[in-house]
Motif scaffolding. Structure first.
Motif, PDB file in Angstrom:
ATOM      1  N   GLY A   1       0.257  -1.430   0.126  1.00  0.00           N
ATOM      2  CA  GLY A   1       0.211  -0.182   0.199  1.00  0.00           C
ATOM      3  C   GLY A   1       0.817   1.148  -0.198  1.00  0.00           C
ATOM      4  O   GLY A   1       0.451   1.876  -0.762  1.00  0.00           O
TER       5      GLY A   1
ATOM      6  N   LEU B   1      -5.025  -1.563   0.876  1.00  0.00           N
ATOM      7  CA  LEU B   1      -5.678   0.253  -0.411  1.00  0.00           C
ATOM      8  C   LEU B   1      -5.981   1.249   0.138  1.00  0.00           C
ATOM      9  O   LEU B   1      -6.406   1.675  -0.439  1.00  0.00           O
TER      10      LEU B   1
ATOM     11  N   LEU C   1      -9.656  -0.080  -9.882  1.00  0.00           N
ATOM     12  CA  LEU C   1      -9.126  -1.472  -9.332  1.00  0.00           C
ATOM     13  C   LEU C   1      -9.682  -2.076 -10.765  1.00  0.00           C
ATOM     14  O   LEU C   1     -10.988  -2.616 -10.371  1.00  0.00           O
TER      15      LEU C   1
ATOM     16  N   ALA D   1      -2.885  -4.286  -5.516  1.00  0.00           N
ATOM     17  CA  ALA D   1      -3.679  -5.359  -5.252  1.00  0.00           C
ATOM     18  C   ALA D   1      -3.512  -6.675  -5.443  1.00  0.00           C
ATOM     19  O   ALA D   1      -3.833  -7.814  -4.396  1.00  0.00           O
TER      20      ALA D   1
END
Length: 490
Positions: free
Chosen positions: A101, A183, A253, A128
């Motif tokens: 992250g 995230l 995403l 991710a």
């Protein structure tokens, strides 16, 4: 309809589709461009305040658990010590989420500053993908080896059952922790600090509400505390995913970008290794301190560290919230080549961070009972904690300086320097001191190792930052002059 009509109709559709895409890009650009155009003081407050709130709320996950556990009738102090022993595992899990992250989010912010949304989304997707892999590996590894690891971390025959009960359930929610924490940085990194704060707030409220129900009403004890935590993290993770998959997110995403790409992972790792080391070495520090306290003092001394670890979070986490909120501003303007804004944001962040640690650590040094009495009713544990806390937290009063410098190095993509600073305080200084000093000072040497390491680390970081930041600003100025000259020639 003739073939020519079909072609004309298709061209209309393509033109309309391109207009919609361009409009969406303009809307997205407008949202992140305020990082480079909005009044700096107001922007920093708007970004930092929600980030501080989010960090404070986030720390409640563990602290509220410990407060409730410490007040369980009959065995609260022993259970608190047992749960405290699990802290290194929890920090290691968080360290991997920071790797992906905090390694990826500044890079994405820099790309937003350069107007490269596609590259920013690829960075998000690869981060991710890393988080999912980490979740599987960590869950399996710690589930298999938790007992010997907990003993190595300072558990005793009296506390091991509480440590095992807590961490066994907590590990089930590893994937939720990775997503929620890892995230969420990409939400704040695009300037949506309030949304990032809400993702943490939702989970914290649920955790605080469920803790007394599971611990006391359902008589689940430490298992109930762990269950409340993973449920709340699951809700936070769902919130984060919902936003990043929606049209509200500047960068989205996308599953197609979750397939790892070597060059992107390399850059994420280069920047993410520093926050990873900062958090993972927190586990190593905790292991060293707990095992030393167990050897030279016993369970009661390990109990003081369980309390002071939570107090340390209360002091350091708000400052980390400030740096996390302001970091995207520095990254964006660094990518955009705005030298004046980068310098202005850093100076203000430095002053606020220093004032924050001076105030919060000052309370621990001058009136330690304010913190100590929160976690236990055991008079002996409170008395001992009040005696050692002023020593332990003395150096933290100036730690805000290092925190601001460390965050700025990350924001500017200075991975190597950031890595050295991360290693300096804990690995190079604190751990060796915590092993050596007790041989001459007994158990008190462990507590004295912390301020010695803090003060040396802050002084070293300040000197290093002064030279490095000057060079970065000078290079930005040269790059700006070169770009201006090129535009003039064009």
């Amino acid at each position: 309809m003739p073939a020519g009509g079909d072609t004309f109709f298709l061209n209309d559709i393509r033109r309309l589709h391109m207009e919609v895409q361009n409009q969406q890009k303009n809307n997205d650009s407008g949202r992140d461009e305020r990082l480079g155009t909005a009044p700096l003081g107001r922007l920093m407050a708007g970004m930092a305040v929600p980030a501080v709130a989010a960090q404070l709320i986030n720390v409640l996950y563990n602290i509220v658990d410990r407060i409730y556990i410490g007040h369980i009738s009959g065995y609260g102090d022993v259970a608190l010590t047992g749960v405290g022993v699990t802290f290194p595992i929890i920090m290691l899990i968080a360290a991997f989420s920071a790797f992906a992250g905090m390694g990826g989010a500044p890079l994405a912010s820099i790309q937003l500053g350069k107007k490269d949304h596609d590259k920013a989304e690829r960075i998000l997707g690869n981060s991710a993908g890393l988080l999912i892999i980490f979740s599987v590996v960590l869950t399996v590894f710690f589930s298999i080896f938790k007992t010997p690891i907990l003993y190595a971390f300072g558990a005793s025959g009296q506390t091991i059952s509480y440590a095992e009960s807590y961490i066994a359930i907590y590990l089930i929610g590893t994937v939720f922790v990775q997503i929620a924490v890892g995230l969420n940085t990409f939400i704040s990194g695009q300037g949506e600090a309030r949304i990032a704060m809400l993702s943490v707030l939702i989970g914290a409220v649920i955790n605080i509400a469920l803790d007394p129900v599971f611990i006391f009403a359902l008589h689940m004890g430490v298992k109930g505390a762990a269950l409340a935590t993973i449920i709340s993290q699951a809700v936070s993770a769902a919130w984060v995913l919902r936003f990043l998959l929606s049209e509200k997110s500047v960068i989205r995403l996308r599953v197609k970008y979750m397939k790892l790409q070597g060059d992107i992972v390399k850059h994420i790792a280069g920047l993410g290794v520093s926050p990873f080391i900062m958090q993972s070495t927190e586990s190593l520090v905790s292991i060293t301190l707990n095992s030393g306290l167990q050897r030279y003092g016993g369970d009661l001394y390990v109990g003081t560290m369980s309390i002071m670890t939570s107090v340390m979070q209360l002091i350091v986490i708000p400052v980390q919230g400030i740096t996390q909120g302001i970091q995207p501003i520095i990254s964006y303007n660094y990518g955009a080549g705005n030298r004046k804004r980068v310098k202005g944001a850093f100076i203000r962040m430095l002053l606020v961070c220093f004032a924050g640690t001076l105030l919060l650590a000052g309370i621990a040094v001058t009136v330690p009972e304010v913190y100590a009495s929160l976690f236990t009713n055991n008079d002996k544990l409170v008395a001992l904690t009040c005696r050692v806390m002023p020593i332990y937290f003395f150096g933290i009063m100036i730690f805000g300086i290092q925190s601001a410098c460390q965050s700025t190095f990350l924001a500017l993509g200075q991975a190597k320097v950031s890595l050295f600073i991360a290693l300096l305080r804990k690995v190079i200084l604190l751990i060796p001191l915590a092993v050596i000093l007790p041989k001459f000072m007994g158990v008190m040497g462990i507590y004295r190792a912390e301020p010695v390491a803090d003060i040396i680390s802050v002084l070293t970081t300040s000197v290093l930052f002064a030279f490095t930041f000057k060079n970065v600003l000078l290079n930005m100025r040269k790059s700006g002059m070169m770009s201006a000259g090129k535009e003039k020639e064009d």
